[in-house]
Write a protein that holds these residues in place. Structure first.
Motif, PDB file in Angstrom:
ATOM      1  N   THR A 197       0.659  -1.219  -0.152  1.00 46.75           N
ATOM      2  CA  THR A 197       0.253  -0.434   0.073  1.00 46.75           C
ATOM      3  C   THR A 197       1.344   1.545   0.026  1.00 46.75           C
ATOM      4  O   THR A 197       0.447   2.099  -0.685  1.00 46.75           O
ATOM      5  CB  THR A 197      -0.605   0.192   0.845  1.00 46.75           C
ATOM      6  OG1 THR A 197      -0.304  -0.670   2.199  1.00 46.75           O
ATOM      7  CG2 THR A 197      -2.312  -0.771   0.978  1.00 46.75           C
ATOM      8  N   SER A 198       1.844   1.051   0.317  1.00 54.54           N
ATOM      9  CA  SER A 198       3.085   2.333   0.508  1.00 54.54           C
ATOM     10  C   SER A 198       4.115   2.138  -0.603  1.00 54.54           C
ATOM     11  O   SER A 198       5.033   3.547  -0.204  1.00 54.54           O
ATOM     12  CB  SER A 198       3.014   2.679   1.954  1.00 54.54           C
ATOM     13  OG  SER A 198       4.306   1.423   2.741  1.00 54.54           O
ATOM     14  N   LEU A 236       8.166  -4.546  15.109  1.00 56.34           N
ATOM     15  CA  LEU A 236       6.767  -4.965  13.558  1.00 56.34           C
ATOM     16  C   LEU A 236       5.722  -4.945  14.153  1.00 56.34           C
ATOM     17  O   LEU A 236       5.245  -4.635  15.178  1.00 56.34           O
ATOM     18  CB  LEU A 236       7.811  -6.094  12.543  1.00 56.34           C
ATOM     19  CG  LEU A 236       9.066  -6.290  12.792  1.00 56.34           C
ATOM     20  CD1 LEU A 236       9.228  -7.665  12.722  1.00 56.34           C
ATOM     21  CD2 LEU A 236       9.624  -5.212  11.678  1.00 56.34           C
ATOM     22  N   ALA A 237       4.831  -3.918  13.223  1.00 57.32           N
ATOM     23  CA  ALA A 237       3.337  -3.509  13.909  1.00 57.32           C
ATOM     24  C   ALA A 237       2.951  -4.728  12.354  1.00 57.32           C
ATOM     25  O   ALA A 237       1.904  -4.653  11.370  1.00 57.32           O
ATOM     26  CB  ALA A 237       2.677  -2.363  14.086  1.00 57.32           C
ATOM     27  N   PRO A 238       2.156  -5.960  13.086  1.00 56.53           N
ATOM     28  CA  PRO A 238       2.293  -7.057  11.774  1.00 56.53           C
ATOM     29  C   PRO A 238       0.216  -6.869  11.635  1.00 56.53           C
ATOM     30  O   PRO A 238       0.283  -6.949  10.706  1.00 56.53           O
ATOM     31  CB  PRO A 238       2.173  -8.460  12.737  1.00 56.53           C
ATOM     32  CG  PRO A 238       3.117  -8.304  13.346  1.00 56.53           C
ATOM     33  CD  PRO A 238       3.472  -6.724  13.820  1.00 56.53           C
ATOM     34  N   ASP A 246      -2.045  -0.895   5.059  1.00 58.89           N
ATOM     35  CA  ASP A 246      -3.701  -2.170   5.185  1.00 58.89           C
ATOM     36  C   ASP A 246      -3.167  -2.737   4.103  1.00 58.89           C
ATOM     37  O   ASP A 246      -3.976  -2.249   3.469  1.00 58.89           O
ATOM     38  CB  ASP A 246      -4.800  -1.174   5.465  1.00 58.89           C
ATOM     39  CG  ASP A 246      -5.570  -2.731   5.962  1.00 58.89           C
ATOM     40  OD1 ASP A 246      -5.681  -4.181   5.852  1.00 58.89           O
ATOM     41  OD2 ASP A 246      -6.791  -3.004   5.184  1.00 58.89           O
ATOM     42  N   CYS A 247      -1.991  -3.347   4.143  1.00 53.20           N
ATOM     43  CA  CYS A 247      -1.560  -4.289   3.192  1.00 53.20           C
ATOM     44  C   CYS A 247      -1.854  -5.863   3.544  1.00 53.20           C
ATOM     45  O   CYS A 247      -1.549  -6.309   3.982  1.00 53.20           O
ATOM     46  CB  CYS A 247       0.422  -4.014   3.067  1.00 53.20           C
ATOM     47  SG  CYS A 247       0.986  -5.876   2.004  1.00 53.20           S
ATOM     48  N   PRO A 252       2.357 -12.652   6.028  1.00 54.95           N
ATOM     49  CA  PRO A 252       3.522 -13.610   4.821  1.00 54.95           C
ATOM     50  C   PRO A 252       4.832 -12.833   4.485  1.00 54.95           C
ATOM     51  O   PRO A 252       6.146 -13.315   5.399  1.00 54.95           O
ATOM     52  CB  PRO A 252       3.051 -13.940   3.883  1.00 54.95           C
ATOM     53  CG  PRO A 252       2.050 -13.585   3.607  1.00 54.95           C
ATOM     54  CD  PRO A 252       1.439 -12.579   4.698  1.00 54.95           C
ATOM     55  N   THR A 253       4.559 -11.748   4.737  1.00 52.48           N
ATOM     56  CA  THR A 253       6.043 -11.001   4.766  1.00 52.48           C
ATOM     57  C   THR A 253       6.766 -10.384   6.051  1.00 52.48           C
ATOM     58  O   THR A 253       7.949 -10.656   5.911  1.00 52.48           O
ATOM     59  CB  THR A 253       5.620  -9.191   4.077  1.00 52.48           C
ATOM     60  OG1 THR A 253       5.143  -9.120   2.670  1.00 52.48           O
ATOM     61  CG2 THR A 253       6.746  -8.923   3.890  1.00 52.48           C
TER      62      THR A 253
END
Length: 367
Positions: A197-198, A236-238, A246-247, A252-253
């Motif tokens: 998204t970014s 990190l912020a899953p 909102d990806c 999984p990344t």
């Protein structure tokens, strides 16, 4: 601190043996000395008051002028800033604490006013909804301000930002920190590279999962090479969806990132859970998936209380739990939690900027 709770059992982070598992989470407080974004004696008092934490993670600290996105936040790129942070680490260590510096580049979460009229930078020039806290130079009052559409970093600039992370880590160790935590969460630059998204780049930093992970890996490799894996960590912020993040491929990344971080042998991974009321749930399935890939220490943060902290520790999904606002209003928070003492509430109006009020004047329960 005698308590049968798992929260109060010792553990190890990097080269540090910790007496319990209650971490002070990183929280922006915007009280550095101006001009220059220099840490000061008031900051040293604030952190030293909270040195009973198993580990303190400082407020996010910009690695360069380009990395700044909020008023009055501290830096770690000038000699004056290093000297200012040395006051903080000396005070925390004198009080028996341990402290990691959080390394920060905000990316697009910024404003042209911080950059002499130039646009903030990002992986891609994508418009988004996001706000930062900015003080009006005329009135002196701070307010949440919309972020503009950023400009995309060039390949050469990306390499320069990696160098800035490396220099920030070096400066942090020179300032006496026990380690550094790379801020890869909450929609800031590292996080922006991870998400479709970014990040809509078409070069080696965008597109495939492997390419979107390249910046994170480059930063982690550079910091580990500079200060050692035992003094390197990441946040990190899953499940973040706000700020245009909102990806659909982020989980999984991050699982792929976890396998890489396990291989690197970093000190810990810090997982921040969305803490607003209607936030996506941090699922137990994902906790299991990430634990399979990362067996080293995990810190979790996000509206935890004592019971929920016990649950996440007992199930093996985390090794330590970070608390934020509770530590603001309760400088001796571990003691209060161990003794089941009443907890004070923090004063929200004093969160960003200001004086000692709402910062160093919260009393300890033993006073």
């Amino acid at each position: 601190m005698q308590n049968s709770s798992r929260l109060f059992t010792p553990t190890v982070i990097g080269n540090n043996t910790l007496p319990h598992r209650i971490v002070m989470a990183p929280m922006t407080r915007a009280r550095s000395t101006q001009p220059g974004d220099v840490p000061n004696e008031m900051n040293a008092r604030y952190y030293a008051q909270r040195a009973s934490a198993a580990l303190i993670v400082t407020e996010a600290t910009q690695i360069s002028p380009q990395g700044k996105g909020y008023s009055f936040t501290p830096g770690i790129y000038s000699a004056e800033q290093v000297a200012g942070w040395r006051q903080v680490t000396d005070a925390v260590h004198a009080a028996g604490g341990r402290i990691f510096l959080q390394l920060w580049h905000v990316g697009r979460m910024s404003h042209a006013d911080f950059h002499d009229g130039r646009l903030p930078v990002a992986p891609s020039a994508v418009p988004f909804e996001g706000q930062i806290w900015k003080v009006d130079p005329v009135t002196g009052k701070g307010a949440m301000t919309d972020c503009p559409t950023p400009r995309a970093l060039t390949r050469e600039e990306i390499a320069g930002v990696v160098d800035d992370f490396c220099n920030g880590a070096r400066n942090a160790i020179a300032a006496g920190f026990d380690g550094v935590e790379i801020h890869g969460a909450n929609g800031y630059l590292v996080d922006q590279f991870l998400r479709t998204t970014s990040n809509v780049r078409t070069d080696e930093y965008g597109g495939s999962r492997e390419n979107r992970l390249r910046f994170l890996k480059n930063v982690v490799n550079a910091v580990v090479d500079e200060v050692g894996a035992e003094r390197t960590a990441i946040r990190l912020a899953p499940f973040l969806t706000a700020r245009g993040m909102d990806c659909p491929d982020i989980l999984p990344t991050i699982l792929d990132a976890s396998a890489f971080l396990q291989e690197k042998g970093i000190a810990y991974m810090h997982l921040v859970e969305a803490d607003w009321d209607d936030a996506p749930q941090f699922t137990e399935t994902f906790r299991k998936d990430i634990r399979e890939r990362f067996t080293r220490p995990i810190i979790v943060a996000g509206k935890y209380d004592k019971d929920r902290a016990e649950w996440v520790l007992e199930n093996g999904y985390a090794d330590l739990v970070a608390f934020g606002r509770s530590f603001i209003a309760n400088p001796d928070y571990p003691h209060r939690l161990a003794q089941n003492l009443p907890l004070a509430d923090f004063e929200g109006s004093t969160l960003f900027g200001g004086t000692e009020h709402g910062y160093t004047d919260y009393p300890g329960s033993q006073k």
